[in-house]
Design an enzyme around this catalytic site. Structure first.
Site, PDB file in Angstrom:
ATOM      1  N   GLU A  27      40.991 -18.203 -16.267  1.00 37.81           N
ATOM      2  CA  GLU A  27      40.922 -19.263 -15.240  1.00 37.81           C
ATOM      3  C   GLU A  27      39.688 -20.138 -15.427  1.00 37.81           C
ATOM      4  O   GLU A  27      38.791 -19.814 -16.210  1.00 37.81           O
ATOM      5  CB  GLU A  27      40.911 -18.643 -13.848  1.00 37.81           C
ATOM      6  N   LYS A 159      37.185  -9.983  -4.039  1.00 37.31           N
ATOM      7  CA  LYS A 159      35.782 -10.225  -3.754  1.00 37.31           C
ATOM      8  C   LYS A 159      35.387  -9.533  -2.465  1.00 37.31           C
ATOM      9  O   LYS A 159      36.065  -9.636  -1.450  1.00 37.31           O
ATOM     10  CB  LYS A 159      35.526 -11.731  -3.663  1.00 37.31           C
TER      11      LYS A 159
HETATM   12  N1  PSU Z   1      36.187 -14.860  -9.096  1.00 36.28           N
HETATM   13  C1  PSU Z   1      34.918 -15.152  -9.452  1.00 36.28           C
HETATM   14  N2  PSU Z   1      34.458 -16.390  -9.175  1.00 36.28           N
HETATM   15  C2  PSU Z   1      35.261 -17.346  -8.636  1.00 36.28           C
HETATM   16  C3  PSU Z   1      36.613 -17.041  -8.272  1.00 36.28           C
HETATM   17  C4  PSU Z   1      37.002 -15.770  -8.533  1.00 36.28           C
HETATM   18  O1  PSU Z   1      34.198 -14.311  -9.988  1.00 36.28           O
HETATM   19  O2  PSU Z   1      34.809 -18.460  -8.475  1.00 36.28           O
HETATM   20  C5  PSU Z   1      37.557 -18.109  -7.742  1.00 36.28           C
HETATM   21  C6  PSU Z   1      38.956 -17.794  -8.295  1.00 36.28           C
HETATM   22  O3  PSU Z   1      39.375 -18.910  -9.057  1.00 36.28           O
HETATM   23  C7  PSU Z   1      39.822 -17.593  -7.090  1.00 36.28           C
HETATM   24  C8  PSU Z   1      39.145 -18.494  -6.097  1.00 36.28           C
HETATM   25  O4  PSU Z   1      41.160 -17.932  -7.338  1.00 36.28           O
HETATM   26  O5  PSU Z   1      37.760 -18.229  -6.339  1.00 36.28           O
HETATM   27  C9  PSU Z   1      39.600 -18.194  -4.686  1.00 36.28           C
HETATM   28  O6  PSU Z   1      39.262 -19.233  -3.840  1.00 36.28           O
HETATM   29  P1  PSU Z   1      39.903 -19.318  -2.372  1.00 36.28           P
HETATM   30  O7  PSU Z   1      39.340 -18.126  -1.645  1.00 36.28           O
HETATM   31  O8  PSU Z   1      39.436 -20.638  -1.808  1.00 36.28           O
HETATM   32  O9  PSU Z   1      41.388 -19.260  -2.538  1.00 36.28           O
END
Ligand code: PSU
Ligand code: MN
Length: 309
Positions: A27, A159
């Site tokens: 990603e 996370k």
């Molecule tokens: N994992 C990481 N750093 C990030 C992300 C994931 O170590 O920046 C990103 C991923 O791309 C994930 C996104 O899909 O954060 C999720 O964001 P949200 O909670 O706004 O959907």
């Protein structure tokens, strides 16, 4: 112009697809929104190298000038990593980023949508998005994508800034099995443990491939989520992380952060509060996941060969 005309595959990816060789998608929101410069570009390069070292072809996915790149050259990685105001591209943003001819990093959900179009089955990320703690209506589009796109996604758990029990409940509702790689305990990104259970503990890439094939043969369209704990040397115990996570969440509330801003704000703030320790864990788990995903992609390719031969 039809949507598929906006997809550009790198030469490496084209070649890997034609032979075919194992491919791992990576990603790019982690580059555009998750990590500061210059660590982001370094990480992008390191992840690609980790995938290659394990015998697979990396395909970093992201948008440049409205084109969906599947696999990027080093110059393209560099450009995306230095972009001033990139989009954070989940499926909702696809039409916007294309019609505005803009640049953007694809989230887990955004990357999975690209994989669905080009037929990539294995993807490595850091941590998936999920249900947020302070506002339960803030549910990452990652969960929707996991519910509906059949592929193997390797992460280090969700996370820890999220409501993990609620996130696991959502995955259960959507029939997404959560495989603990060598563990029964659902990893919490910076930490190896959360005290919550995974669906199934598996200990090697081959077993994961067999499991995923059975899942899809049973008629399911959902992803198989592999949760790979952060390496021990860089792990931070959840008891140590929790006060920082609470504080960052509280500040996000106070500052009125919402929508797409929430996750990047929390990650950056936690990195400040832990004096860089959380970022080291983040980088380490990303590389670890890239390696495991490459091993899984290889096992999947072998399984494909056996079937035909
Ligand atoms: N994992 C990481 N750093 C990030 C992300 C994931 O170590 O920046 C990103 C991923 O791309 C994930 C996104 O899909 O954060 C999720 O964001 P949200 O909670 O706004 O959907
Ligand atoms: Mn959100």
């Amino acid at each position: 112009m039809p949507f598929t005309d906006n997809i550009i595959k790198s030469n490496d990816v084209k070649r890997a697809m034609s032979i075919p060789l194992p491919i791992v998608a990576l990603e790019s929101t982690v580059l555009t929104h998750g990590l500061p410069r210059p660590q982001n570009l370094q990480l992008a390069r390191d992840m690609e190298r980790a995938v290659r070292e394990e015998g697979a072809t990396p395909a970093t996915i992201g948008f440049l000038d409205g084109y969906l790149h599947v696999g990027m050259t080093d110059a393209e990685l560099e450009r995306l990593s230095n972009e001033k105001e990139p989009y954070k591209v989940s499926p909702r943003e696809y039409a916007a980023v294309i019609t505005n001819e803009a640049c953007g990093g694809t989230t887990v959900a955004g990357t999975m949508l690209a994989c669905k179009h080009v037929g990539i089955k294995v993807f490595a990320t850091g941590g998936i998005g999920g249900v947020h703690r302070e506002s339960h209506f803030d549910i990452s589009a990652d969960l929707q994508a996991l519910a509906s796109i059949p592929m193997i996604v390797v992460c280090a758990g969700a996370k820890a800034i999220l409501d993990l029990p609620a996130t696991l409940e959502y995955l259960e509702t959507m029939s997404v099995p959560v495989i603990g790689y060598g563990t029964d305990d659902f990893p919490a990104f910076f930490s190896r443990e959360s005290g919550l259970s995974v669906t199934e503990k598996l200990d090697n890439p081959q077993d994961i491939v067999d499991f995923a094939k059975m899942h899809w043969e049973a008629g399911l369209q959902s992803a198989v989520l592999v949760a790979n704990p952060v390496p021990e040397t860089d792990a931070i115990p959840s008891s140590e992380m929790e006060p920082f996570i609470r504080q960052a969440n509280k500040e996000a509330q106070e500052k009125g952060k919402h929508g797409q801003e929430v996750t990047p704000f929390l990650l950056q703030r936690i990195n400040e509060l832990t004096k860089g320790k959380s970022m080291r864990a983040n980088l380490s788990l990303l590389l670890n996941n890239a390696r495991l995903a490459a091993q899984i992609a290889r096992a999947l390719r072998q399984a494909g060969k056996r079937k035909r031969g």
